[in-house]
Enzyme design. Structure first.
Site, PDB file in Angstrom:
ATOM      1  CG  ASN A 232       1.655   0.979   4.207  1.00 19.53           C
ATOM      2  OD1 ASN A 232       1.428  -0.187   3.928  1.00 19.53           O
ATOM      3  ND2 ASN A 232       2.881   1.469   4.305  1.00 19.53           N
ATOM      4  N   GLY A 233      -0.597  -0.915   6.147  1.00 16.73           N
ATOM      5  CA  GLY A 233      -0.204  -1.802   7.238  1.00 16.73           C
ATOM      6  C   GLY A 233      -1.374  -2.658   7.692  1.00 16.73           C
TER       7      GLY A 233
ATOM      8  CB  CYS B  20      -0.936   0.100   1.193  1.00 18.93           C
ATOM      9  SG  CYS B  20      -2.166  -1.186   1.253  1.00 18.93           S
TER      10      CYS B  20
ATOM     11  CD1 TRP C 129      -0.503  -6.357  -3.060  1.00 16.07           C
ATOM     12  CD2 TRP C 129      -0.824  -6.888  -0.912  1.00 16.07           C
ATOM     13  NE1 TRP C 129      -0.257  -7.697  -2.917  1.00 16.07           N
ATOM     14  CE2 TRP C 129      -0.452  -8.056  -1.621  1.00 16.07           C
ATOM     15  CE3 TRP C 129      -1.074  -6.990   0.454  1.00 16.07           C
ATOM     16  CZ2 TRP C 129      -0.322  -9.304  -1.001  1.00 16.07           C
ATOM     17  CZ3 TRP C 129      -0.953  -8.233   1.067  1.00 16.07           C
ATOM     18  CH2 TRP C 129      -0.576  -9.371   0.338  1.00 16.07           C
TER      19      TRP C 129
ATOM     20  NE  ARG D 231       4.745   1.602   0.001  1.00 18.53           N
ATOM     21  CZ  ARG D 231       5.754   1.338   0.808  1.00 18.53           C
ATOM     22  NH1 ARG D 231       6.978   1.551   0.412  1.00 18.53           N
ATOM     23  NH2 ARG D 231       5.556   0.872   2.024  1.00 18.53           N
TER      24      ARG D 231
ATOM     25  CD  GLU E 230       9.284 -12.256  -8.369  1.00 22.54           C
ATOM     26  OE1 GLU E 230       8.656 -11.740  -7.445  1.00 22.54           O
ATOM     27  OE2 GLU E 230      10.525 -12.276  -8.420  1.00 22.54           O
TER      28      GLU E 230
ATOM     29  CG  HIS F 293      16.978 -38.134  -4.442  1.00 23.39           C
ATOM     30  ND1 HIS F 293      17.348 -39.422  -4.128  1.00 23.39           N
ATOM     31  CD2 HIS F 293      18.128 -37.444  -4.639  1.00 23.39           C
ATOM     32  CE1 HIS F 293      18.675 -39.508  -4.104  1.00 23.39           C
ATOM     33  NE2 HIS F 293      19.174 -38.313  -4.422  1.00 23.39           N
TER      34      HIS F 293
ATOM     35  CE  LYS G 145      11.255  -3.749  -4.858  1.00 22.01           C
ATOM     36  NZ  LYS G 145      11.887  -4.906  -5.538  1.00 22.01           N
TER      37      LYS G 145
ATOM     38  CE  LYS H 216      13.075 -12.057  -9.345  1.00 22.05           C
ATOM     39  NZ  LYS H 216      13.797 -12.023  -8.102  1.00 22.05           N
TER      40      LYS H 216
ATOM     41  CD  GLU I 294      16.204 -14.399  -7.185  1.00 19.76           C
ATOM     42  OE1 GLU I 294      15.597 -14.920  -6.252  1.00 19.76           O
ATOM     43  OE2 GLU I 294      15.959 -13.243  -7.581  1.00 19.76           O
TER      44      GLU I 294
HETATM   45  C1  F6R Z   1      11.076 -11.402  -5.368  1.00 21.49           C
HETATM   46  C2  F6R Z   1      11.039 -10.416  -4.322  1.00 21.49           C
HETATM   47  C3  F6R Z   1      10.682 -10.858  -2.948  1.00 21.49           C
HETATM   48  C4  F6R Z   1      11.528 -10.099  -1.913  1.00 21.49           C
HETATM   49  C5  F6R Z   1      11.041 -10.438  -0.496  1.00 21.49           C
HETATM   50  C6  F6R Z   1      11.884  -9.747   0.557  1.00 21.49           C
HETATM   51  O1  F6R Z   1      11.506 -10.847  -6.564  1.00 21.49           O
HETATM   52  O2  F6R Z   1      11.276  -9.255  -4.540  1.00 21.49           O
HETATM   53  O3  F6R Z   1      10.812 -12.227  -2.803  1.00 21.49           O
HETATM   54  O4  F6R Z   1      12.860 -10.459  -2.076  1.00 21.49           O
HETATM   55  O5  F6R Z   1       9.714 -10.049  -0.359  1.00 21.49           O
HETATM   56  O6  F6R Z   1      11.833  -8.369   0.415  1.00 21.49           O
HETATM   57  P1  F6R Z   1      12.894  -7.434   1.073  1.00 21.49           P
HETATM   58  O7  F6R Z   1      14.216  -7.729   0.446  1.00 21.49           O
HETATM   59  O8  F6R Z   1      12.427  -6.050   0.789  1.00 21.49           O
HETATM   60  O9  F6R Z   1      12.920  -7.752   2.535  1.00 21.49           O
END
Ligand code: F6R
Length: 622
Positions: free
Chosen positions: A100-101, A2, A74, A27, A502, A518, A617, A499, A495
């Protein structure tokens, strides 16, 4: 999660709030809204979907109101529809707020407020905050019947009463119809910054919504509120004690948050990695003496050198960087290390022997689970260090010491440049600890020389974007992918899979390559893409065996290999060549083609790369 923005100045608030919301849209982006306050009346505009949808319903030309609040959501409580979108207005119609929260005790508070005669329209926890403030404001007395002291401002007092009832982490911007010259912001756990311009103030969840207007800001601390009255502001604690506000220069610049010719922030951030890594390493490596100088934690290095155990804790991509860190600390520093999912660690009643050092890794510095894991570790007496990107973020402030990643704002929801910087910071630390424990200066110097060469090597990978795009195009119709790597490339396999899933919504699994037989090998069907990281490294021959196992079952192999390795060709349907480096730093290179692959797959699918569905994010909720 948010984004909130609020404006009080001399200009019409509407366009400023909209611009701010666009900056904060990463966000959260499932619904949006504005409240403008003019002549003691609210004008409220709310809609599901993006800020672009909100613009459609706003008045043209913009309303003249110079005071307003805005939100991009969000969803946590309640679907992303118009009713649940912020701002929320209380049952008396006097209070409007954006939030936000999370309000953890919202159900109990809601029950009590309903008993007291308050009505609710939405399913959100936020409306509880609005009604609670409205309740105290209209009753003008506390729960136990004490009135608002005459020396207090009633609006401020009502906010303080309400916030003291609420359990959770949040940031709020609040308006009151009776106070058309007042804007209040509250920070408790979620980020909130006050931008101080000439005759104008902007409150926002992050500096990107402020920087266009002013570079001067006050970073509110937890449990603080700011009251803006026309041309001045004051900061207080929630128990009404005055706090001296410290003006700071915002450290990001406008060009860092612009697309600058790229189609997406993720694309820009992938391309920035040679430069961002250079900034991350810059001034921290003393090649002459084979030493690392990490200003933020220099005073803790003795303790770290002697520690018996390092625990790394993080979420998502940062956890993957932490897994690389685990291997680095074990192999270079010979210190037992483990990476823990912050979300598990926080509830596991972990055993932390005396002298354990915890390192929290986070791009945003606001991830709720990581914050809680840090609290756990601190309660048990551990020293907690941070590897964080956002300057002044909550994690940066609550850790005992830390190292900033210095990669500038990361706006694309899929983390890229933060990952490489996290790995680089952990590499520097592991080398320095190794040098202090058992590595010779020559070995340390050799490793550091290789580390500073990495940014240039990434440049050569970036030139292959078109080749990687073609590989993505040839395989993007397949619904299931595997990512396989061994040793230092096992975290990169995880990773790469993250990527891809997501942003392109393709199902992908990352595995240590030898684990495949396995169980997961049963998944392989004709033409299923399997991405192997098979660079020249300690386990090269072993991974060739794993590639054969996949090919024997009809899998299609996409292989990341070391430049000049012709031997790999017969094993690969597609090859992506990358420069050579030592095993320890391979993740810094091998991750880049996988970021580019995921990016192209998402674009080919027509997805909104920077705003993938259901994500946001910085995950500031549990
Ligand atoms: C994936 C991604 C998330 C963040 C995770 C931690 O691309 O961005 O998996 O890595 O939410 O976020 P931070 O690093 O901000 O604590």
């Amino acid at each position: 999660m948010c984004g909130i923005v609020a404006y009080f100045g001399r200009k019409p608030a509407q366009p400023i709030l909209i611009e701010g919301l666009k900056r904060l849209e990463y966000r959260g982006y499932d619904s949006a809204g504005l409240a403008l306050l003019e002549h003691s009346d609210f004008s409220i505009y709310k809609t599901p979907g993006r800020i672009a949808n909100l613009e459609v319903i706003l008045p043209v030309p913009p309303q003249k109101a110079v005071l307003g609040i805005g939100h991009t959501r969000w969803a946590t409580h309640g679907q992303p529809n118009t009713t649940n979108a912020h701002p929320h207005v209380d049952y008396t119609g006097k209070i409007a707020l954006v939030h936000n929260g999370i309000i953890e005790n919202y159900a109990t508070l809601k029950k009590w407020l309903i008993k007291e005669g308050c009505t609710f329209k939405s399913e959100t926890d936020t409306e509880v905050a609005a009604n609670l403030i409205g309740y105290f404001y209209s009753k003008n007395q506390t729960r136990d019947g004490r009135g608002c002291p005459s020396e207090c401002d009633r609006f401020e007092w009502a906010v303080q009463q309400a916030i003291n009832e609420i359990v959770g982490t949040f940031g709020l911007a609040i308006l009151c119809r009776d106070c058309p010259e007042t804007l209040i912001g509250v920070k408790k756990g979620s980020p909130l910054i006050l931008g101080v311009g000439k005759n104008e103030f902007i409150i926002a969840s992050d500096a990107s919504a402020i920087i266009e207007h002013t570079s001067q800001a006050v970073y509110l601390s937890d449990g603080e509120m700011v009251t803006i009255c026309r041309d001045s502001f004051s900061t207080k604690t929630l128990s009404n004690e005055t706090v001296d506000a410290e003006l700071k220069e915002i450290e990001i610049s406008l060009d860092q948050i612009e697309l600058e010719g790229f189609s997406h922030y993720m694309q820009k951030e992938i391309a920035e990695q040679p430069a961002s890594l250079e900034t991350c390493l810059n001034g921290r490596i003393d090649l002459k003496n084979g030493r690392v100088v990490l200003g933020g934690i220099q005073s803790r290095l003795r303790e770290l050198t002697r520690t018996k155990r390092i625990i790394l804790t993080a979420c998502g991509t940062a956890w993957h960087a932490g897994l690389v860190g685990e291997f680095l600390f074990e192999q270079l520093a010979r210190i037992p290390a483990e990476v823990e999912y912050a979300s598990e660690f926080r509830y596991r009643n972990p055993i932390l022997e005396e002298g354990t050092v915890v390192i929290a890794i986070s791009q945003s510095g606001e991830t709720a689970d990581t914050l809680a894991a840090i609290e756990q570790a601190k309660e048990r007496g551990a020293t907690v260090l941070g590897a964080v990107n956002v300057v002044g973020s909550t994690i940066a402030r609550m850790t005992d010491a830390g190292v900033y990643l210095r990669v500038g704002p990361e706006i694309g929801v899929a983390s890229t440049k933060a990952f490489t910087a996290q790995v680089a910071v952990l590499s520097m630390l592991a080398i320095e600890l190794g040098r202090r424990r058992h590595l010779s200066n020559d070995v340390a110097e050799g490793l550091l020389k290789e580390l500073v060469a990495i940014p240039n090597k990434i440049k050569s990978i970036l030139t292959q974007s078109e080749i990687i795009r073609d590989i993505a195009a040839a395989n993007v119709d397949r619904e299931n992918w595997l990512f396989l790597g061994r040793g230092f490339n096992y975290p990169v396999a995880l990773e790469g899979a993250l990527k891809l899933k997501e942003i392109s919504y393709i199902h992908a699994e990352g595995l240590p390559a030898a684990e495949m037989k396995h169980g997961p090998i049963a998944l392989i069907t004709d033409g299923m893409p399997a991405v192997f990281i098979a660079t020249r490294c300690a386990q090269y021959d072993k991974i060739i065996g794993n590639i054969e196992e996949v090919r024997a079952r009809g899998g299609r192999t996409i292989v990341v290999a070391t430049e000049g390795d012709e031997q790999i060709r017969p094993y690969a349907d597609h090859v992506i060549y990358i420069p050579d480096t030592c095993d320890y730093f391979q993740p810094l290179l091998t991750v880049v083609p996988l970021q580019i692959l995921a990016y192209h797959a998402a674009v080919l699918h027509g997805h909104d790369v920077d705003k993938p569905r259901n994500l946001a994010k910085s995950v500031t909720v549990e």
